[in-house]
Design an enzyme around this catalytic site. Structure first.
Site, PDB file in Angstrom:
ATOM      1  N   SER A 211       0.058  -4.048  -9.916  1.00 35.98           N
ATOM      2  CA  SER A 211      -0.962  -4.714  -9.113  1.00 35.98           C
ATOM      3  C   SER A 211      -0.398  -5.871  -8.305  1.00 35.98           C
ATOM      4  O   SER A 211      -1.123  -6.494  -7.540  1.00 35.98           O
ATOM      5  CB  SER A 211      -2.084  -5.227 -10.023  1.00 35.98           C
TER       6      SER A 211
ATOM      7  N   HIS B  98      -1.711   1.811  -6.634  1.00 36.75           N
ATOM      8  CA  HIS B  98      -2.481   0.818  -7.383  1.00 36.75           C
ATOM      9  C   HIS B  98      -3.916   1.295  -7.534  1.00 36.75           C
ATOM     10  O   HIS B  98      -4.741   1.118  -6.643  1.00 36.75           O
ATOM     11  CB  HIS B  98      -2.407  -0.546  -6.672  1.00 36.75           C
TER      12      HIS B  98
ATOM     13  N   GLU C 287      -4.777   1.591  -3.672  1.00 33.65           N
ATOM     14  CA  GLU C 287      -3.872   0.927  -2.732  1.00 33.65           C
ATOM     15  C   GLU C 287      -2.546   1.679  -2.752  1.00 33.65           C
ATOM     16  O   GLU C 287      -1.912   1.793  -3.801  1.00 33.65           O
ATOM     17  CB  GLU C 287      -3.621  -0.521  -3.154  1.00 33.65           C
TER      18      GLU C 287
ATOM     19  N   ASN D  21      -5.180  -8.056  -4.709  1.00 31.16           N
ATOM     20  CA  ASN D  21      -4.995  -9.229  -5.558  1.00 31.16           C
ATOM     21  C   ASN D  21      -4.601 -10.489  -4.794  1.00 31.16           C
ATOM     22  O   ASN D  21      -4.806 -11.594  -5.287  1.00 31.16           O
ATOM     23  CB  ASN D  21      -3.978  -8.922  -6.656  1.00 31.16           C
TER      24      ASN D  21
END
Length: 295
Positions: free
Chosen positions: A118, A139, A151, A189
Protein backbone atom coordinates in the site's frame (compact mmCIF):
# COMPACT_ATOMS: atom_id res chain seq x y z
CA UNK A 1 -3.06 -16.25 -17.30
CA UNK A 2 -3.71 -19.85 -16.21
CA UNK A 3 -2.53 -20.09 -12.61
CA UNK A 4 -2.08 -17.54 -9.82
CA UNK A 5 -0.09 -17.76 -6.58
CA UNK A 6 -0.90 -15.58 -3.59
CA UNK A 7 1.75 -15.11 -0.90
CA UNK A 8 0.24 -14.60 2.56
CA UNK A 9 -3.03 -15.97 3.92
CA UNK A 10 -3.90 -12.98 6.11
CA UNK A 11 -6.73 -10.49 5.62
CA UNK A 12 -5.56 -9.26 2.22
CA UNK A 13 -4.09 -12.54 0.99
CA UNK A 14 -7.15 -14.69 1.60
CA UNK A 15 -9.32 -11.96 0.07
CA UNK A 16 -7.18 -11.85 -3.07
CA UNK A 17 -7.19 -15.64 -3.31
CA UNK A 18 -10.99 -15.52 -2.92
CA UNK A 19 -11.59 -13.18 -5.88
CA UNK A 20 -9.22 -15.04 -8.21
CA UNK A 21 -10.69 -18.45 -7.33
CA UNK A 22 -14.26 -17.21 -7.57
CA UNK A 23 -13.50 -15.83 -11.06
CA UNK A 24 -12.30 -19.27 -12.17
CA UNK A 25 -8.52 -19.16 -11.67
CA UNK A 26 -6.64 -22.04 -10.01
CA UNK A 27 -4.90 -20.46 -7.00
CA UNK A 28 -1.94 -21.55 -4.91
CA UNK A 29 -2.11 -19.91 -1.47
CA UNK A 30 1.25 -19.84 0.32
CA UNK A 31 2.06 -19.00 3.94
CA UNK A 32 4.78 -19.93 6.41
CA UNK A 33 2.59 -22.15 8.61
CA UNK A 34 -0.31 -24.57 8.30
CA UNK A 35 -2.05 -22.69 11.12
CA UNK A 36 -2.00 -19.44 9.11
CA UNK A 37 -3.31 -21.25 6.05
CA UNK A 38 -6.12 -22.92 8.02
CA UNK A 39 -7.13 -19.58 9.52
CA UNK A 40 -7.05 -17.89 6.09
CA UNK A 41 -9.14 -20.62 4.48
CA UNK A 42 -11.64 -20.51 7.36
CA UNK A 43 -12.06 -16.76 6.85
CA UNK A 44 -12.43 -17.25 3.11
CA UNK A 45 -15.11 -19.91 3.65
CA UNK A 46 -17.02 -17.63 6.06
CA UNK A 47 -16.94 -14.82 3.51
CA UNK A 48 -18.36 -17.17 0.89
CA UNK A 49 -21.08 -18.17 3.39
CA UNK A 50 -22.05 -14.50 3.73
CA UNK A 51 -22.36 -14.24 -0.03
CA UNK A 52 -24.39 -17.44 -0.05
CA UNK A 53 -26.74 -16.03 2.60
CA UNK A 54 -27.24 -12.92 0.46
CA UNK A 55 -27.89 -15.18 -2.55
CA UNK A 56 -25.11 -13.55 -4.59
CA UNK A 57 -23.56 -17.00 -5.14
CA UNK A 58 -24.89 -20.57 -5.11
CA UNK A 59 -23.76 -23.52 -3.01
CA UNK A 60 -21.98 -24.96 -6.07
CA UNK A 61 -20.19 -21.62 -6.60
CA UNK A 62 -18.84 -21.83 -3.06
CA UNK A 63 -17.75 -25.45 -3.46
CA UNK A 64 -16.01 -24.78 -6.79
CA UNK A 65 -14.27 -21.66 -5.45
CA UNK A 66 -12.80 -23.59 -2.51
CA UNK A 67 -11.79 -26.49 -4.76
CA UNK A 68 -9.74 -24.15 -6.94
CA UNK A 69 -7.45 -23.19 -4.01
CA UNK A 70 -4.45 -25.32 -3.06
CA UNK A 71 -2.39 -24.42 0.02
CA UNK A 72 1.38 -24.61 0.49
CA UNK A 73 3.94 -23.84 3.17
CA UNK A 74 6.77 -24.27 0.65
CA UNK A 75 7.31 -21.19 -1.51
CA UNK A 76 9.14 -23.24 -4.15
CA UNK A 77 6.25 -25.68 -4.54
CA UNK A 78 3.67 -22.89 -4.53
CA UNK A 79 5.23 -20.99 -7.45
CA UNK A 80 6.52 -23.90 -9.51
CA UNK A 81 4.32 -23.41 -12.58
CA UNK A 82 2.54 -20.13 -11.87
CA UNK A 83 1.90 -17.28 -14.30
CA UNK A 84 1.33 -14.55 -11.71
CA UNK A 85 2.40 -14.11 -8.11
CA UNK A 86 0.58 -11.60 -5.91
CA UNK A 87 2.55 -10.96 -2.73
CA UNK A 88 0.38 -9.93 0.24
CA UNK A 89 2.79 -10.34 3.14
CA UNK A 90 3.30 -7.83 5.94
CA UNK A 91 3.95 -4.18 5.01
CA UNK A 92 7.65 -4.43 5.80
CA UNK A 93 10.37 -3.55 3.28
CA UNK A 94 13.05 -6.13 4.30
CA UNK A 95 10.41 -8.88 4.29
CA UNK A 96 9.20 -7.93 0.82
CA UNK A 97 12.72 -7.61 -0.59
CA UNK A 98 13.59 -11.06 0.73
CA UNK A 99 10.40 -12.58 -0.75
CA UNK A 100 10.95 -11.01 -4.18
CA UNK A 101 14.59 -12.11 -4.24
CA UNK A 102 13.40 -15.68 -3.66
CA UNK A 103 10.54 -15.39 -6.14
CA UNK A 104 12.90 -14.24 -8.87
CA UNK A 105 14.97 -17.39 -8.38
CA UNK A 106 12.07 -19.84 -7.96
CA UNK A 107 9.48 -18.64 -10.49
CA UNK A 108 9.46 -19.49 -14.22
CA UNK A 109 10.99 -16.74 -16.41
CA UNK A 110 7.61 -15.61 -17.77
CA UNK A 111 5.98 -15.13 -14.35
CA UNK A 112 4.74 -11.64 -13.49
CA UNK A 113 5.56 -10.62 -9.92
CA UNK A 114 2.99 -8.32 -8.29
CA UNK A 115 2.90 -6.84 -4.80
CA UNK A 116 -0.14 -5.73 -2.84
CA UNK A 117 1.93 -3.11 -1.00
CA UNK A 118 0.00 0.00 0.00
CA UNK A 119 3.01 2.32 0.11
CA UNK A 120 6.41 0.71 -0.57
CA UNK A 121 8.25 1.57 -3.80
CA UNK A 122 7.65 -0.89 -6.63
CA UNK A 123 10.94 0.23 -8.19
CA UNK A 124 12.83 -0.63 -5.00
CA UNK A 125 11.19 -4.05 -4.80
CA UNK A 126 11.85 -4.73 -8.50
CA UNK A 127 15.54 -3.86 -8.06
CA UNK A 128 16.22 -7.11 -6.16
CA UNK A 129 15.05 -9.15 -9.17
CA UNK A 130 16.47 -9.84 -12.61
CA UNK A 131 13.04 -9.09 -14.16
CA UNK A 132 12.17 -5.50 -13.10
CA UNK A 133 10.06 -5.05 -16.23
CA UNK A 134 7.78 -7.86 -14.90
CA UNK A 135 7.29 -6.38 -11.41
CA UNK A 136 4.16 -4.32 -10.72
CA UNK A 137 1.91 -3.18 -7.88
CA UNK A 138 -1.63 -4.52 -7.45
CA UNK A 139 -3.00 -2.63 -4.47
CA UNK A 140 -6.35 -4.21 -3.61
CA UNK A 141 -8.67 -2.53 -1.11
CA UNK A 142 -10.03 -4.20 2.02
CA UNK A 143 -12.39 -6.12 2.05
CA UNK A 144 -11.10 -7.45 -1.27
CA UNK A 145 -14.23 -9.38 -2.38
CA UNK A 146 -16.36 -6.23 -2.01
CA UNK A 147 -14.18 -3.23 -2.91
CA UNK A 148 -13.98 -2.48 -6.63
CA UNK A 149 -10.76 -0.45 -6.84
CA UNK A 150 -7.33 -1.88 -7.63
CA UNK A 151 -4.45 0.59 -7.80
CA UNK A 152 -2.09 -0.63 -10.53
CA UNK A 153 1.33 0.83 -9.80
CA UNK A 154 4.03 0.96 -12.45
CA UNK A 155 7.61 0.80 -11.26
CA UNK A 156 10.31 2.68 -13.15
CA UNK A 157 10.99 -0.34 -15.39
CA UNK A 158 7.54 -1.98 -15.55
CA UNK A 159 6.75 -2.72 -19.19
CA UNK A 160 3.67 -1.54 -21.08
CA UNK A 161 2.79 -5.16 -21.86
CA UNK A 162 2.82 -6.22 -18.21
CA UNK A 163 0.79 -3.15 -17.21
CA UNK A 164 -1.83 -3.84 -19.88
CA UNK A 165 -1.99 -7.52 -18.87
CA UNK A 166 -2.60 -6.68 -15.20
CA UNK A 167 -5.13 -3.96 -16.04
CA UNK A 168 -7.13 -6.41 -18.16
CA UNK A 169 -6.80 -9.16 -15.55
CA UNK A 170 -8.20 -6.80 -12.90
CA UNK A 171 -11.21 -6.15 -15.12
CA UNK A 172 -11.74 -9.91 -15.44
CA UNK A 173 -11.94 -10.01 -11.63
CA UNK A 174 -14.77 -7.49 -11.76
CA UNK A 175 -12.55 -4.72 -10.43
CA UNK A 176 -11.88 -1.19 -11.66
CA UNK A 177 -8.11 -0.83 -12.19
CA UNK A 178 -6.57 2.63 -11.97
CA UNK A 179 -3.01 3.12 -13.23
CA UNK A 180 -0.73 5.27 -11.07
CA UNK A 181 2.99 5.97 -10.91
CA UNK A 182 5.46 4.85 -8.29
CA UNK A 183 5.71 7.56 -5.63
CA UNK A 184 5.33 7.15 -1.84
CA UNK A 185 1.78 6.20 -0.87
CA UNK A 186 0.73 6.14 -4.56
CA UNK A 187 -2.66 7.92 -4.71
CA UNK A 188 -4.94 6.20 -2.17
CA UNK A 189 -2.70 6.42 0.88
CA UNK A 190 -0.99 9.66 -0.05
CA UNK A 191 -4.41 11.29 0.37
CA UNK A 192 -6.04 8.99 2.97
CA UNK A 193 -3.27 8.68 5.57
CA UNK A 194 -2.75 12.42 6.17
CA UNK A 195 -6.52 12.67 6.74
CA UNK A 196 -6.47 9.82 9.26
CA UNK A 197 -3.39 11.30 10.92
CA UNK A 198 -5.10 14.70 11.18
CA UNK A 199 -8.15 13.07 12.78
CA UNK A 200 -5.83 11.48 15.36
CA UNK A 201 -4.17 14.88 15.94
CA UNK A 202 -7.63 16.39 16.46
CA UNK A 203 -8.32 13.75 19.11
CA UNK A 204 -4.84 14.11 20.62
CA UNK A 205 -5.32 17.87 21.13
CA UNK A 206 -8.71 17.42 22.73
CA UNK A 207 -10.77 19.18 20.06
CA UNK A 208 -13.38 16.41 20.14
CA UNK A 209 -13.82 12.79 21.18
CA UNK A 210 -13.65 9.69 19.00
CA UNK A 211 -17.36 9.35 18.25
CA UNK A 212 -17.77 13.08 17.54
CA UNK A 213 -14.85 13.22 15.09
CA UNK A 214 -16.17 10.24 13.15
CA UNK A 215 -19.73 11.62 13.17
CA UNK A 216 -18.58 14.92 11.66
CA UNK A 217 -16.85 13.12 8.80
CA UNK A 218 -19.68 10.63 8.19
CA UNK A 219 -22.59 13.05 8.29
CA UNK A 220 -20.84 16.22 7.17
CA UNK A 221 -18.54 14.81 4.48
CA UNK A 222 -20.58 11.74 3.43
CA UNK A 223 -17.83 9.29 4.36
CA UNK A 224 -19.24 5.78 4.87
CA UNK A 225 -16.89 5.29 7.84
CA UNK A 226 -15.24 7.86 10.09
CA UNK A 227 -11.42 8.19 9.87
CA UNK A 228 -10.79 6.77 13.36
CA UNK A 229 -13.04 3.78 12.78
CA UNK A 230 -11.37 3.29 9.40
CA UNK A 231 -7.93 3.42 11.03
CA UNK A 232 -9.04 0.67 13.42
CA UNK A 233 -10.30 -1.37 10.47
CA UNK A 234 -7.03 -0.93 8.52
CA UNK A 235 -4.89 -1.59 11.60
CA UNK A 236 -3.12 1.19 13.50
CA UNK A 237 0.23 -0.54 12.98
CA UNK A 238 -0.38 -0.50 9.21
CA UNK A 239 -1.36 3.19 9.33
CA UNK A 240 1.83 3.97 11.25
CA UNK A 241 3.96 2.02 8.79
CA UNK A 242 2.46 3.85 5.80
CA UNK A 243 2.90 7.25 7.42
CA UNK A 244 6.54 6.41 8.15
CA UNK A 245 7.06 5.51 4.47
CA UNK A 246 5.44 8.80 3.42
CA UNK A 247 7.50 10.81 5.92
CA UNK A 248 10.72 9.12 4.85
CA UNK A 249 9.88 9.49 1.16
CA UNK A 250 8.87 13.17 1.17
CA UNK A 251 10.78 14.50 4.22
CA UNK A 252 7.72 16.65 4.91
CA UNK A 253 6.50 17.18 8.50
CA UNK A 254 2.85 16.95 7.39
CA UNK A 255 3.35 13.18 7.11
CA UNK A 256 4.89 12.77 10.59
CA UNK A 257 2.80 10.26 12.59
CA UNK A 258 0.87 11.71 15.51
CA UNK A 259 2.46 10.79 18.90
CA UNK A 260 -0.86 9.29 19.99
CA UNK A 261 -0.79 6.85 17.07
CA UNK A 262 2.81 5.88 17.89
CA UNK A 263 1.96 5.25 21.55
CA UNK A 264 -1.16 3.25 20.76
CA UNK A 265 0.82 0.94 18.48
CA UNK A 266 3.51 0.57 21.17
CA UNK A 267 0.77 -0.34 23.65
CA UNK A 268 -0.61 -3.00 21.31
CA UNK A 269 -3.87 -1.13 20.66
CA UNK A 270 -4.02 -1.92 16.94
CA UNK A 271 -7.74 -1.69 16.24
CA UNK A 272 -10.05 -4.51 15.21
CA UNK A 273 -7.25 -7.09 14.99
CA UNK A 274 -6.27 -6.62 18.66
CA UNK A 275 -9.80 -6.03 19.99
CA UNK A 276 -9.18 -2.40 20.88
CA UNK A 277 -8.07 0.77 19.15
CA UNK A 278 -10.09 3.95 19.03
CA UNK A 279 -13.11 1.72 19.70
CA UNK A 280 -13.53 -1.26 22.03
CA UNK A 281 -14.34 -4.30 19.87
CA UNK A 282 -14.28 -6.82 22.70
CA UNK A 283 -17.58 -5.54 24.13
CA UNK A 284 -18.94 -3.71 21.04
CA UNK A 285 -18.91 -0.51 23.13
CA UNK A 286 -17.33 2.57 21.63
CA UNK A 287 -14.15 3.67 23.39
CA UNK A 288 -13.85 7.00 25.15
CA UNK A 289 -11.26 9.60 24.20
CA UNK A 290 -8.14 7.42 24.21
CA UNK A 291 -5.79 10.41 24.24
CA UNK A 292 -6.37 10.47 28.03
CA UNK A 293 -4.78 7.03 28.25
CA UNK A 294 -1.84 7.61 25.93
CA UNK A 295 -0.58 11.16 26.50
Amino acid sequence: MKKVTVIGAGTMGNGIAHVFAQTGFPVNLVDVSEKSLEKGMATLSKNLDRMLAKETISESDKTETLQRIATFTSLGEGVQDTDLVVEAATENLPVKLNIFGELDTLCPPHTILATNTSSISITQIAAVTQRPEQVIGMHFMNPVPIMKLVEIIRGYSTSDKVTETIMELSRQLGKTPTEVNDYPGFVANRILMPMINEAIETLFHGVARVREIDTVMKLGMAHPMGPLQLADFIGLDVCLSILEVLYEGFKNPKYAPCPLLVNMVRAGKLGVKSGEGFYDYSTSRKAENVSKQFH
